[in-house]
Design an enzyme around this catalytic site. Structure first.
Site, PDB file in Angstrom:
ATOM      1  N   GLY A   1      -8.029   0.302 -24.375  1.00  0.00           N
ATOM      2  CA  GLY A   1      -8.109  -0.733 -25.421  1.00  0.00           C
ATOM      3  C   GLY A   1      -9.397  -1.523 -25.388  1.00  0.00           C
TER       4      GLY A   1
ATOM      5  N   ILE B   1     -20.423   6.042 -12.435  1.00  0.00           N
ATOM      6  CA  ILE B   1     -20.781   7.019 -11.401  1.00  0.00           C
ATOM      7  C   ILE B   1     -21.407   8.246 -12.055  1.00  0.00           C
ATOM      8  CG2 ILE B   1     -19.010   6.267  -9.772  1.00  0.00           C
ATOM      9  CD1 ILE B   1     -17.557   8.965 -10.456  1.00  0.00           C
ATOM     10  N   ASP B   2     -21.106   8.480 -13.345  1.00  0.00           N
ATOM     11  CA  ASP B   2     -21.596   9.690 -14.010  1.00  0.00           C
ATOM     12  C   ASP B   2     -23.100   9.650 -14.304  1.00  0.00           C
ATOM     13  OD1 ASP B   2     -18.968  10.383 -13.997  1.00  0.00           O
ATOM     14  OD2 ASP B   2     -18.732  10.603 -16.157  1.00  0.00           O
TER      15      ASP B   2
ATOM     16  N   ARG C   1     -14.824  32.939   2.218  1.00  0.00           N
ATOM     17  CA  ARG C   1     -14.224  32.647   0.920  1.00  0.00           C
ATOM     18  C   ARG C   1     -15.234  32.098  -0.068  1.00  0.00           C
ATOM     19  NH1 ARG C   1      -8.902  29.458   3.139  1.00  0.00           N
ATOM     20  NH2 ARG C   1      -7.444  31.178   2.874  1.00  0.00           N
TER      21      ARG C   1
ATOM     22  N   MET D   1     -16.726  14.804 -10.720  1.00  0.00           N
ATOM     23  CA  MET D   1     -16.727  14.098 -12.009  1.00  0.00           C
ATOM     24  C   MET D   1     -18.046  14.333 -12.741  1.00  0.00           C
ATOM     25  SD  MET D   1     -14.560  10.609 -11.574  1.00  0.00           S
ATOM     26  CE  MET D   1     -12.763  10.677 -11.514  1.00  0.00           C
ATOM     27  N   GLY D   2     -18.046  14.026 -13.999  1.00  0.00           N
ATOM     28  CA  GLY D   2     -19.213  14.288 -14.852  1.00  0.00           C
ATOM     29  C   GLY D   2     -18.684  14.792 -16.175  1.00  0.00           C
ATOM     30  N   ARG D   3     -18.385  13.845 -17.040  1.00  0.00           N
ATOM     31  CA  ARG D   3     -17.725  14.129 -18.310  1.00  0.00           C
ATOM     32  C   ARG D   3     -18.671  14.864 -19.260  1.00  0.00           C
ATOM     33  NH1 ARG D   3     -13.466  11.497 -21.654  1.00  0.00           N
ATOM     34  NH2 ARG D   3     -12.232  11.550 -19.793  1.00  0.00           N
TER      35      ARG D   3
ATOM     36  N   ARG E   1     -10.605  29.437  -3.462  1.00  0.00           N
ATOM     37  CA  ARG E   1      -9.781  28.227  -3.403  1.00  0.00           C
ATOM     38  C   ARG E   1     -10.520  27.115  -4.138  1.00  0.00           C
ATOM     39  NH1 ARG E   1      -6.930  31.517  -1.354  1.00  0.00           N
ATOM     40  NH2 ARG E   1      -5.546  31.275   0.451  1.00  0.00           N
TER      41      ARG E   1
ATOM     42  N   LEU F   1     -11.799   9.990  -5.434  1.00  0.00           N
ATOM     43  CA  LEU F   1     -12.486   9.693  -4.163  1.00  0.00           C
ATOM     44  C   LEU F   1     -13.948   9.333  -4.433  1.00  0.00           C
ATOM     45  CD1 LEU F   1     -11.144  12.519  -1.834  1.00  0.00           C
ATOM     46  CD2 LEU F   1     -10.700  10.075  -1.661  1.00  0.00           C
TER      47      LEU F   1
END
Ligand code: F6P
Length: 365
Positions: free
Chosen positions: A78, A142-143, A178, A185-187, A283, A290
């Site tokens: 909002g 943060i991005d 593996r 994150m990082g839109r 994986r 975090l």
């Protein structure tokens, strides 16, 4: 009577918010005619009845610069221009309460507002400025996707967290031979992913700015696994998408929330790799919040403190409608409207991308 400064923190939280608040209060205390108030949970503290404001004194902010989160709370739902109101049938309508906010600010004798927040919050700052609000913006995310500033505080801390995760994943990936996928994150921008991939030494890094080809990734994984070390680390930004594909998200039904909730890009990628014939064990780890919590690193504490001091000085200069900004090595001010015009995305021909390519990191293209 003392002049009254209102401080708000809006949008997703970010390490360094408390350091900005403390710096504003400490700088304001050097003038004898200012008092500082915090509005709890962004502008909700003004818009709710009863109002929820707290006095921010030097005693109250002592030592908070080392703490994560924000002592005055935040929300990314909002806001004054899109206030969610529940209808009788249970549905929600978003209404514009910006005029109401302006009169409540007058009622509280607020002489200036400092709004600390990312793109969405600075859009609110600009809207309020256009209504005559004496407001200053402080960029946060943060991005690192806000334009007109070299860095936002919080970003370096997030990169440290993501790099630490890569370092840890390397040892277990090597032991088990593996492929480990780390979703960060990082839109809209891949700053965290690319920095962590370079700092941690990943083999593949996928960012929203470069749609990826599974065939290209398979090629480099094949070389790495069969002719190299027998394991691989892939860092993927939550907003990364395949060629001719879309971001991985779910639609949020919460009133006033960001409509698109990102998440799942890493899982989707590992499925795409399996479908393309990848026979190595894969994986996935989603680093999530975090990256947003916990203590800010020293760089972010310094940048946040510089932003706080500068923001108060802009208040003294009455530079309404401006946002503080880092233009190395200086802290300057820019019109908020310029900062929100477009996202700060990674340039494909930038030195950072060249560095990644020079290290042999596959960017999915
Ligand atoms: O602050 C930006 C951001 O960290 C994005 O990278 C992410 O998509 C979003 O916030 C998540 O926000 P929340 O989980 O708080 O709704």
């Amino acid at each position: 009577m003392k002049k009254r400064l209102l401080v708000t923190t809006g949008g997703g939280d970010c390490p360094g918010l408390n350091a900005v608040i403390r710096a504003i209060v400490k700088r304001a205390a050097q003038e004898d005619n200012w008092e500082v108030l915090g509005s709890i949970d962004a502008f909700n503290g003004i818009l709710l009845d009863p109002m929820h404001l707290v006095e921010l004194t030097e005693e109250r902010v002592a030592g908070i610069h080392v703490k994560g989160g924000t002592i005055i709370g935040t929300t990314n739902r909002g806001g004054p221009f899109e206030w969610p109101v529940k209808n009788a049938d249970g549905s929600w309508t978003l209404i514009d309460r910006s005029d109401d906010l302006m009169s409540r600010l007058r009622y509280q004798n607020i002489d200036a507002v400092i709004n600390i927040g990312g793109d969405g919050s600075q859009r609110i700052s600009q809207g309020l400025f256009e209504k005559g609000c004496p407001i200053i913006g402080v960029p946060k995310t943060i991005d690192n996707d806000l334009s007109k500033t070299d860095f936002t505080f919080g970003f370096q801390t997030a990169v440290d967290v993501a790099t630490d995760a890569v370092d840890k994943l390397v040892t277990t990936a090597a032991s088990h031979h593996r492929i480990l996928v780390l979703e960060v994150m990082g839109r809209y921008a891949g700053w965290i992913a690319l920095h962590a991939a370079i700092a941690g030494g990943a083999e593949v890094c996928l960012i929203p700015e470069i749609p990826y080809s599974i065939a290209k990734i398979m090629e480099s994984l094949h070389n790495r696994i069969h002719h190299g070390s027998g394991f691989a680390i892939i860092v993927i930004a939550e907003g990364a998408k395949p060629l001719e594909g879309e971001m991985q998200y779910s639609e949020s039904v919460e009133p006033g929330a960001m409509r698109i909730k990102l998440g799942g890009a890493g899982l989707r990628l590992s499925q795409e790799l399996k479908d393309a014939g990848c026979s190595i064990d894969i994986r996935e780890t989603i680093l999530g919040h975090l990256q947003r919590g916990g203590r800010p690193c020293a760089f972010d504490r310094v940048l946040a403190s510089q932003f706080g001091v500068k923001a108060f000085e802009l208040v003294l200069q009455q530079k309404w409608g401006y946002m503080v900004s880092y233009k190395h090595p200086n802290i300057v001010s820019v019109p908020i409207i310029e900062a929100i015009r477009k996202y700060n995305l990674i340039e494909l021909h930038s030195d950072l991308v060249q560095t990644a390519r020079g290290l042999g990191i596959n960017l999915g293209d």
